[in-house]
Design an enzyme around this catalytic site. Sequence first.
Site, PDB file in Angstrom:
ATOM      1  N   GLY A   8       0.818  -1.214   0.000  1.00  0.00           N
ATOM      2  CA  GLY A   8       0.000   0.000   0.000  1.00  0.00           C
ATOM      3  C   GLY A   8       0.850   1.262   0.000  1.00  0.00           C
ATOM      4  O   GLY A   8       0.375   2.342   0.357  1.00  0.00           O
ATOM      5  N   ALA A  10       1.898   3.071  -2.368  1.00  0.00           N
ATOM      6  CA  ALA A  10       1.738   4.019  -3.483  1.00  0.00           C
ATOM      7  C   ALA A  10       0.973   5.264  -3.074  1.00  0.00           C
ATOM      8  O   ALA A  10       0.940   6.243  -3.815  1.00  0.00           O
ATOM      9  CB  ALA A  10       1.019   3.330  -4.646  1.00  0.00           C
ATOM     10  N   GLY A  12      -1.016   7.706   0.400  1.00  0.00           N
ATOM     11  CA  GLY A  12      -1.391   7.970   1.778  1.00  0.00           C
ATOM     12  C   GLY A  12      -0.345   7.582   2.818  1.00  0.00           C
ATOM     13  O   GLY A  12       0.833   7.968   2.725  1.00  0.00           O
ATOM     14  N   ASP A  32       1.981  -2.728  -4.376  1.00  0.00           N
ATOM     15  CA  ASP A  32       0.672  -2.061  -4.436  1.00  0.00           C
ATOM     16  C   ASP A  32      -0.020  -2.513  -5.726  1.00  0.00           C
ATOM     17  O   ASP A  32       0.606  -3.031  -6.650  1.00  0.00           O
ATOM     18  CB  ASP A  32       0.861  -0.529  -4.439  1.00  0.00           C
ATOM     19  CG  ASP A  32      -0.377   0.221  -3.927  1.00  0.00           C
ATOM     20  OD1 ASP A  32      -0.269   0.868  -2.856  1.00  0.00           O
ATOM     21  OD2 ASP A  32      -1.439   0.164  -4.588  1.00  0.00           O
ATOM     22  N   ASP A  41      -2.226  -7.591  -6.796  1.00  0.00           N
ATOM     23  CA  ASP A  41      -3.542  -7.403  -6.184  1.00  0.00           C
ATOM     24  C   ASP A  41      -3.622  -8.273  -4.927  1.00  0.00           C
ATOM     25  O   ASP A  41      -3.793  -9.494  -5.012  1.00  0.00           O
ATOM     26  CB  ASP A  41      -4.639  -7.786  -7.188  1.00  0.00           C
ATOM     27  CG  ASP A  41      -6.035  -7.587  -6.600  1.00  0.00           C
ATOM     28  OD1 ASP A  41      -6.135  -7.138  -5.436  1.00  0.00           O
ATOM     29  OD2 ASP A  41      -7.016  -7.880  -7.314  1.00  0.00           O
ATOM     30  N   GLY A  71      -4.857  -1.251   2.253  1.00  0.00           N
ATOM     31  CA  GLY A  71      -6.189  -1.423   2.813  1.00  0.00           C
ATOM     32  C   GLY A  71      -7.195  -0.607   2.039  1.00  0.00           C
ATOM     33  O   GLY A  71      -6.835   0.304   1.294  1.00  0.00           O
ATOM     34  N   SER A 112      -3.161  -1.211  11.449  1.00  0.00           N
ATOM     35  CA  SER A 112      -4.530  -1.530  11.861  1.00  0.00           C
ATOM     36  C   SER A 112      -5.334  -0.236  11.806  1.00  0.00           C
ATOM     37  O   SER A 112      -5.243   0.524  10.832  1.00  0.00           O
ATOM     38  CB  SER A 112      -4.487  -2.166  13.253  1.00  0.00           C
ATOM     39  OG  SER A 112      -5.776  -2.458  13.707  1.00  0.00           O
ATOM     40  N   TYR A 149     -15.265  -3.271   8.213  1.00  0.00           N
ATOM     41  CA  TYR A 149     -13.963  -2.592   8.300  1.00  0.00           C
ATOM     42  C   TYR A 149     -13.376  -2.737   9.706  1.00  0.00           C
ATOM     43  O   TYR A 149     -12.228  -3.173   9.862  1.00  0.00           O
ATOM     44  CB  TYR A 149     -14.120  -1.103   7.936  1.00  0.00           C
ATOM     45  CG  TYR A 149     -12.825  -0.343   7.995  1.00  0.00           C
ATOM     46  CD1 TYR A 149     -11.899  -0.387   6.956  1.00  0.00           C
ATOM     47  CD2 TYR A 149     -12.492   0.415   9.125  1.00  0.00           C
ATOM     48  CE1 TYR A 149     -10.694   0.301   7.022  1.00  0.00           C
ATOM     49  CE2 TYR A 149     -11.292   1.103   9.201  1.00  0.00           C
ATOM     50  CZ  TYR A 149     -10.402   1.046   8.147  1.00  0.00           C
ATOM     51  OH  TYR A 149      -9.198   1.723   8.219  1.00  0.00           O
TER      52      TYR A 149
HETATM   53  N1  LIG Z   1      -6.627   7.323   6.524  1.00  0.00           N
HETATM   54  C1  LIG Z   1      -7.131   6.988   7.696  1.00  0.00           C
HETATM   55  O1  LIG Z   1      -7.825   7.796   8.347  1.00  0.00           O
HETATM   56  C2  LIG Z   1      -6.871   5.636   8.274  1.00  0.00           C
HETATM   57  C3  LIG Z   1      -7.260   5.402   9.618  1.00  0.00           C
HETATM   58  C4  LIG Z   1      -7.029   4.156  10.178  1.00  0.00           C
HETATM   59  C5  LIG Z   1      -6.402   3.167   9.435  1.00  0.00           C
HETATM   60  N2  LIG Z   1      -6.052   3.420   8.135  1.00  0.00           N
HETATM   61  C6  LIG Z   1      -5.406   2.324   7.408  1.00  0.00           C
HETATM   62  O2  LIG Z   1      -4.186   2.776   6.862  1.00  0.00           O
HETATM   63  C7  LIG Z   1      -3.899   2.018   5.673  1.00  0.00           C
HETATM   64  C8  LIG Z   1      -3.541   2.980   4.554  1.00  0.00           C
HETATM   65  O3  LIG Z   1      -4.668   3.779   4.290  1.00  0.00           O
HETATM   66  P1  LIG Z   1      -4.581   5.214   3.593  1.00  0.00           P
HETATM   67  O4  LIG Z   1      -5.515   6.080   4.323  1.00  0.00           O
HETATM   68  O5  LIG Z   1      -3.183   5.610   3.406  1.00  0.00           O
HETATM   69  O6  LIG Z   1      -5.292   4.880   2.197  1.00  0.00           O
HETATM   70  P2  LIG Z   1      -4.849   5.105   0.670  1.00  0.00           P
HETATM   71  O7  LIG Z   1      -6.041   4.775  -0.130  1.00  0.00           O
HETATM   72  O8  LIG Z   1      -4.215   6.432   0.509  1.00  0.00           O
HETATM   73  O9  LIG Z   1      -3.729   3.984   0.485  1.00  0.00           O
HETATM   74  C9  LIG Z   1      -4.065   2.615   0.457  1.00  0.00           C
HETATM   75  C10 LIG Z   1      -3.145   1.923  -0.526  1.00  0.00           C
HETATM   76  O10 LIG Z   1      -3.507   0.532  -0.547  1.00  0.00           O
HETATM   77  C11 LIG Z   1      -3.495   0.115  -1.907  1.00  0.00           C
HETATM   78  N3  LIG Z   1      -4.386  -1.025  -2.139  1.00  0.00           N
HETATM   79  C12 LIG Z   1      -5.744  -1.033  -2.036  1.00  0.00           C
HETATM   80  N4  LIG Z   1      -6.223  -2.219  -2.438  1.00  0.00           N
HETATM   81  C13 LIG Z   1      -5.159  -2.975  -2.782  1.00  0.00           C
HETATM   82  C14 LIG Z   1      -5.012  -4.292  -3.279  1.00  0.00           C
HETATM   83  N5  LIG Z   1      -6.085  -5.067  -3.547  1.00  0.00           N
HETATM   84  N6  LIG Z   1      -3.773  -4.771  -3.525  1.00  0.00           N
HETATM   85  C15 LIG Z   1      -2.686  -3.973  -3.299  1.00  0.00           C
HETATM   86  N7  LIG Z   1      -2.758  -2.720  -2.843  1.00  0.00           N
HETATM   87  C16 LIG Z   1      -3.977  -2.219  -2.583  1.00  0.00           C
HETATM   88  C17 LIG Z   1      -3.987   1.335  -2.687  1.00  0.00           C
HETATM   89  O11 LIG Z   1      -3.669   1.253  -4.068  1.00  0.00           O
HETATM   90  C18 LIG Z   1      -3.290   2.467  -1.959  1.00  0.00           C
HETATM   91  O12 LIG Z   1      -2.035   2.765  -2.508  1.00  0.00           O
HETATM   92  C19 LIG Z   1      -5.126   1.170   5.393  1.00  0.00           C
HETATM   93  O13 LIG Z   1      -4.896  -0.151   5.846  1.00  0.00           O
HETATM   94  C20 LIG Z   1      -6.213   1.828   6.221  1.00  0.00           C
HETATM   95  O14 LIG Z   1      -7.214   0.930   6.613  1.00  0.00           O
HETATM   96  C21 LIG Z   1      -6.256   4.627   7.550  1.00  0.00           C
END
Ligand SMILES: NC(=O)c1ccc[n+]([C@@H]2O[C@H](COP(=O)([O-])OP(=O)(O)OC[C@H]3O[C@@H](n4cnc5c(N)ncnc54)[C@H](O)[C@@H]3O)[C@@H](O)[C@H]2O)c1
Length: 253
Positions: A8, A10, A12, A32, A41, A71, A112, A149
Amino acid sequence: MGTYVITGGASGIGAAIALQLRTEGHRTVVVDIQAADIVADLATADGRNAAIAAIREATKDELAGLVACAGVGSHVPDRELITAVNYFGAVELVEGLRDVLAQQRAAVLLISSNSAPMPTEAKYVEALLSGDESAAGAIARDMQSQPVYSGSKKALTLWMRRNTQAYAAQGIRMNAIGPGYTKTPLSAAVEDNPEYGDAIKRFIASIPIGRPGEPQDMADAASFLLGDRAGFICGVMLFVDGGHDAMLRPDQF
Ligand SMILES: NC(=O)c1ccc[n+]([C@@H]2O[C@H](COP(=O)([O-])OP(=O)(O)OC[C@H]3O[C@@H](n4cnc5c(N)ncnc54)[C@H](O)[C@@H]3O)[C@@H](O)[C@H]2O)c1
């Protein structure tokens, strides 16, 4: 300096962790579904197996740590997809690389969520922890996305806690971060969702520290937990959430 694999990475939080590690002089290998060193995937068994093979190839000389961050959010209507990516996309990758992680005495960091303690279905969490992806997916289909979730993140955290001792015995130090609301494309999508938007805005306004999280907040915690200064920290779920978990569950720790 070491090599770190970040799923993941790529976007956030994962992208911020990868950048932080590179800034510290480490090599990173991003896995990713888009724009990555290894495109895979993680929602499918084939994708996970391909990722595991490619990670083995890319890190055969050195692996300092694995960050399972990929995620999808609670705004995603496909509850089986949330199940497949958030739980199995993390756990199966760690298990599939266990021998390499042990050989290299590597650190594992699971991303998490501070949603992990929130209400969900016990039978869903049990199905996840039993490793039965089709049973968990079938239960998820009959649930709302938000408890799926939070259930996926609860099971991920429980899996880490239950396996901490066995992994540590092999030299693998596992920890988890529970991010609170963090400004990323995922959280923007949840905030834009008409079903969740207003509740999320109230949720953000109630963060004790007075601001939402930034990806860099998670990257700083990740950098510490992965590194030698955290050498005696093992099996911990660190909430990085501006005090939200303490506010919501003051008597539980
Ligand atoms: N942003 C928040 O507020 C928050 C809060 C709690 C937990 N999280 C967790 O942090 C993690 C990162 O989230 P984020 O907010 O940076 O989101 P984001 O969407 O910016 O990044 C998620 C990354 O996961 C990759 N991804 C999604 N599905 C995939 C798959 N099937 N195979 C491979 N890669 C895949 C996406 O391409 C993306 O690059 C996640 O696990 C999320 O649940 C985020």
